[in-house]
Enzyme design. Structure first.
Site, PDB file in Angstrom:
ATOM      1  N   ASP B  55      31.175   0.586 -13.737  1.00 24.90           N
ATOM      2  CA  ASP B  55      30.691   1.633 -12.804  1.00 24.90           C
ATOM      3  C   ASP B  55      29.338   2.155 -13.280  1.00 24.90           C
ATOM      4  OD1 ASP B  55      32.705   3.287 -10.636  1.00 24.90           O
ATOM      5  OD2 ASP B  55      30.709   4.051 -11.076  1.00 24.90           O
ATOM      6  N   HIS B  96      30.925   8.875 -11.310  1.00 27.75           N
ATOM      7  CA  HIS B  96      32.054   8.072 -10.829  1.00 27.75           C
ATOM      8  C   HIS B  96      32.811   7.401 -11.964  1.00 27.75           C
ATOM      9  CE1 HIS B  96      33.727   5.062  -7.833  1.00 27.75           C
ATOM     10  NE2 HIS B  96      33.853   6.202  -7.189  1.00 27.75           N
ATOM     11  N   SER B 270      38.937   4.752  -4.781  1.00 29.81           N
ATOM     12  CA  SER B 270      38.447   4.822  -6.172  1.00 29.81           C
ATOM     13  C   SER B 270      39.477   5.459  -7.072  1.00 29.81           C
ATOM     14  CB  SER B 270      37.179   5.669  -6.248  1.00 29.81           C
ATOM     15  OG  SER B 270      36.105   4.963  -5.721  1.00 29.81           O
TER      16      SER B 270
END
Lengths: 86, 796
Positions: B55, B96, B270
């Site tokens: 990520d 994230h 996610s």
């Protein structure tokens, strides 16, 4: 620009003969060899500092002769992919 | 203590908000059907399993991540260095990866934030989204230390805009295949993928080549109440689902956030991919030998539809319920570890590819085109025969004026229909599909043989020239699966049935006189007494050995079959011990090779089902092979360690020297190197790589300092931890503690009520006037306070 290719100054190159050979090929055409691509044998990450970082078209120059080098099986100039976090 | 303690009560502040793991909040319905607690109670918490998050980076010094952070499972592809710390920017966009990492392996009982699903797993991060993402960047990221990292979790992909059809480039496809073939020392890396958030754009995750790959575990989401989240997009490649945040009034998912904080704003698929990555880590702890396909089989067999609402649930011919939204249903961690602990690896994968069909048929607007092919399941080729299906892939080459108007389905010989593509309102592309691969898991466990039908519907959504027709130029079918029942071994293990010792022949008895005299030639194995017929069973005595039971068929043989040894004196084949496959005598210690499933123990020369400590059972050689010198225990390979000798510790499946205090393990040099003098323990030689500080130092971020730098204040000492330097609030240069305790502000800011406000927002109309206002106690009036902000609000 949405939908248009954006070419970078990074290449994926497949060279047999080990990383010394890859270093030689890289130096010969003005690239820097940033090493093997993860676990992909004979695949190397080349970077060319004198090629524009982002371009709408593949950039032609002496570095393009790498395609003709007998040691080089495959060359892929890297294009930016649009990726979204989920 | 985890196993024994029936009630988990972690001191992590957000533990009580983790409704998807436990139910201690009596006021709300209980939704712990993912049974994560059940897996923990069985003692599985992810120990020695290595997970990494592909990520935008991972805040490795986050108090809830640092204890499990593994720098060997990390890399910065964007920056080309070993530190995956995210780039901090004012838009706070690189949050994230840290959020995903916390869901997997946030430390437990550390008074910080949450508890990860696999709170004892190693967690790393590969920073690869924060820059130009290219085929090379993705391939590099998926190939970082494949022998060390077990699980790669990705919560990203091509745009979910309902019109993009994109997938892995040539390098990335190779990297996925390499990982599957060679990762985890041949067991196969495990790639977990979030299926996509394009629900509102009517996107379909079959247009995402990462989700559609057979090599990735594609995971979707459901809401707390089992409804379809607004963001969820369907497809036939989704394997399973987890809870995530969905409807507005749903309870949220809490996780770690950038700047060492917590957040409840993480949502979408996610959330789901990291949860499944954590659950797979629990399963790997239960059985380190699970292959990448074993993991997918386990998910198929243990996930459950429960109360997940979808109008397309169907039961396929193998009796498995499956949906385009949730795959085989909600994951079940307890069942996963339970099954994993006794799992027998499924038979090798077989691939049955069929020659492309070239129907070259027009696709008429408003009509349906069918194209069928009959498959034998490659029954004529032993090493490609597929009888029991796993994944099915259809590659399609078609032209069409408006790709979004197409709906494509595949119908199996058993009649199961799987929708490979739904209509997509926003895809107006006239590019068609060029050898695009659609994948379905909906036929899992079904038979492969029979007629397969591809159905293409053209449903014009907008005004379009229906004279221009689509054309199905070519399509091909590829069946993946096994040639034998993958769960055969899961019934009671059927040993090779070798006749018992009672089958041994007594002295050759004289045969009753045959009615008619036989004068023909005898079999070559007959002895000097002749025979009463041409076969080996008709000999009156044997030249070499006799084999068989006394009162049934008895035969003369030139040498004894497997499971027997030749007693030369008695000229008989005698049975080996039941554990032997071949032997030199009847006792257990006379085995020369072992029956399937057993191994020759070199220490006792007997066949055992479990090798002695320091050895592993080599399937091919069927013998116990010694682990390599640092391993105290190993599985399936001498350097795949499960326990280490004194002075070594386990990192993944490798034994690395336990470096003494003040040193760290340098992977490249495979040795312990000194930490910086200010570090007591560290991850590298630099002073910015401390984990714990030397006595007398304070921990500030990732450094150890004698005194806190400007902008930090020293916190209270806590048992067993270094004193920390905590960051003052923003724009404050020195403070006495957390919150509004500022003593001095940065340039351009003024100290107002122990907090820093930018000068432009608080100043005075007229100094003298404001002094008067203050001396006459008029500052309580709002109007005066606005004119004389500085004087009224200044300290003192």
């Amino acid at each position: 620009v949405h939908g248009r290719d954006v070419f970078t100054n990074h290449w994926a190159v497949r060279v047999t003969g080990g990383h010394l050979e890859a270093d030689r090929v890289a130096a010969k055409y003005g690239y820097r060899n940033l090493g093997q691509i993860g676990s992909l044998e004979d695949h190397y990450h080349f970077h060319h500092s004198r090629v524009v970082r982002r371009a709408a078209f593949p950039f032609r120059g002496t570095h393009s002769f790498i395609h003709m080098d007998p040691q080089v099986q495959w060359v892929q100039q890297q294009k930016v992919k649009t990726r979204e976090k989920r | 203590s985890i196993q024994n303690d029936p009630n988990f009560n972690f001191n992590d502040p957000k533990w009580s908000s983790m409704w998807y793991i436990h139910c201690n909040d009596k006021s709300s319905p209980c939704h712990n059907e993912m049974n994560i607690l059940g897996a923990w109670k069985k003692g599985y918490t992810g120990k020695n399993v290595v997970v990494t998050i592909l990520d935008d980076g991972i805040e490795r010094n986050h108090p809830d991540l640092a204890p499990n952070y593994d720098h060997l499972a990390s890399y910065d592809v964007n920056g080309n260095d070993y530190d995956p710390t995210p780039r901090y920017d004012f838009r706070n966009q690189n949050i994230h990866g840290t959020r995903c990492a916390g869901e997997v392996a946030a430390a437990a009982n550390n008074s910080h934030c949450i508890v990860g699903v696999a709170f004892n797993a190693h967690i790393g991060g590969i920073r690869m989204l924060d820059g130009d993402v290219t085929d090379l960047v993705e391939a590099k990221s998926l190939g970082i230390r494949p022998d060390y990292i077990d699980i790669y979790s990705s919560s990203w992909g091509p745009k979910d805009d309902g019109r993009t059809v994109d997938g892995p480039g040539p390098l990335t496809r190779q990297a996925l295949e390499q990982g599957i073939k060679k990762g985890r020392k041949g067991l196969g890396s495990i790639f977990v993928w979030a299926s996509g958030n394009g629900g509102r754009q009517l996107d379909h995750c079959s247009c995402d080549g990462y989700t559609s790959s057979i090599f990735t575990v594609s995971i979707s989401s459901t809401t707390e109440h089992g409804n379809r989240p607004w963001y969820l997009e369907p497809c036939s490649a989704i394997l399973a689902s987890t809870y995530s945040r969905g409807e507005l009034n749903d309870r949220t998912i809490v996780t770690t956030d950038l700047h060492q904080r917590c957040t409840d704003r993480h949502t979408g698929t996610s959330v789901s991919a990291p949860i499944v990555a954590g659950i797979i880590a629990l399963a790997l702890e239960a059985n380190l030998l699970l292959t990448w396909r074993d993991v997918q089989h386990l998910l198929v067999r243990t996930s459950r539809p429960l109360h997940l609402k979808a109008d397309d649930w169907k039961t396929n011919a193998a009796g498995l319920r499956v949906s385009h939204l949730y795959g085989f249903g909600l994951v079940d961690a307890e069942a996963m570890v339970q099954e994993a602990s006794k799992w027998r690896t499924v038979p090798p994968q077989r691939t049955c590819t069929h020659k492309p069909l070239r129907p070259n048929s027009y696709i008429h607007a408003g009509q349906t085109l069918n194209s069928s092919t009959v498959s034998s399941g490659c029954s004529d080729e032993a090493d490609r025969e597929v009888k029991f299906l796993e994944h099915v892939v259809v590659s399609v080459l078609l032209t069409h004026p408006r790709r979004g108007d197409l709906e494509i389905s595949l119908i199996s010989p058993s009649g199961t229909r799987s929708q490979l593509l739904a209509k997509r309102l926003y895809d107006g592309s006239n590019q068609g599909f060029r050898n695009w691969e659609f994948m379905s898991v909906h036929f899992w466990g079904e038979k492969a043989e029979g007629s397969w039908t591809l159905e293409i519907k053209d449903c014009p959504s907008k005004l379009r020239n229906t004279e221009v027709l689509g054309n199905l130029k070519e399509w091909s079918l590829t069946l993946y699966g096994t040639s034998e029942d993958p769960y055969l071994h899961h019934s009671s293990s059927t040993n090779q049935d070798v006749p018992g010792p009672e089958g041994v022949l007594d002295e050759p008895e004289l045969q009753e006189e045959e009615e008619e005299e036989y004068n023909g030639p005898c079999h070559s194995d007959c002895g000097d007494q002749g025979c009463d017929g041409p076969k080996a069973e008709h000999c009156l005595n044997c030249a070499h050995f006799s084999l068989g039971r006394p009162n049934t068929e008895r035969a003369c043989v030139s040498h004894c079959p497997v499971g027997y040894f030749g007693d030369v004196a008695a000229r008989r084949c005698k049975r080996c011990h039941r554990n032997c496959e071949r032997c030199l005598g009847q006792s257990e210690a006379k085995c020369s090779s072992c029956r399937r499933g057993l191994y020759m123990n070199p220490l006792s020369s007997t066949c055992v089902d479990t090798c002695p400590q320091g050895h592993y059972g080599n399937q091919e050689q069927q013998r116990c092979v010694e682990c390599n010198d640092n391993c105290k225990g190993c599985v399936k390979d001498s350097d795949r360690c499960t326990a280490c000798k004194q002075g070594y510790s386990l990192a993944g499946m490798t034994c690395v020297p336990e470096c003494t205090k003040g040193t760290f393990f340098h992977l490249e040099e495979m040795s312990c190197r000194r930490c910086h003098s200010s570090c007591q323990t560290c991850t590298g030689p630099g002073k910015g790589e401390c984990i714990r500080c030397t006595e007398g130092f304070l921990q500030q971020e990732w450094r150890c300092v004698q005194a806190c730098a400007p902008g930090y204040y020293s916190g209270q000492p806590s048992a067993g931890r270094n004193r920390m330097c905590h960051r003052c609030e923003e724009n404050c240069l020195s403070c006495s503690g957390p919150g509004t305790a500022c003593l001095r502000c940065k340039d351009g800011f003024s100290l107002v009520s122990r907090t820093c406000v930018v000068n432009s927002s608080c100043n005075n109309a007229d100094e003298i006037f404001c002094e008067m206002v203050k001396s006459n106690r008029l500052c309580e009036k709002k109007l005066y306070r606005q004119f004389c902000c500085k004087t009224c609000l200044m300290n003192g």
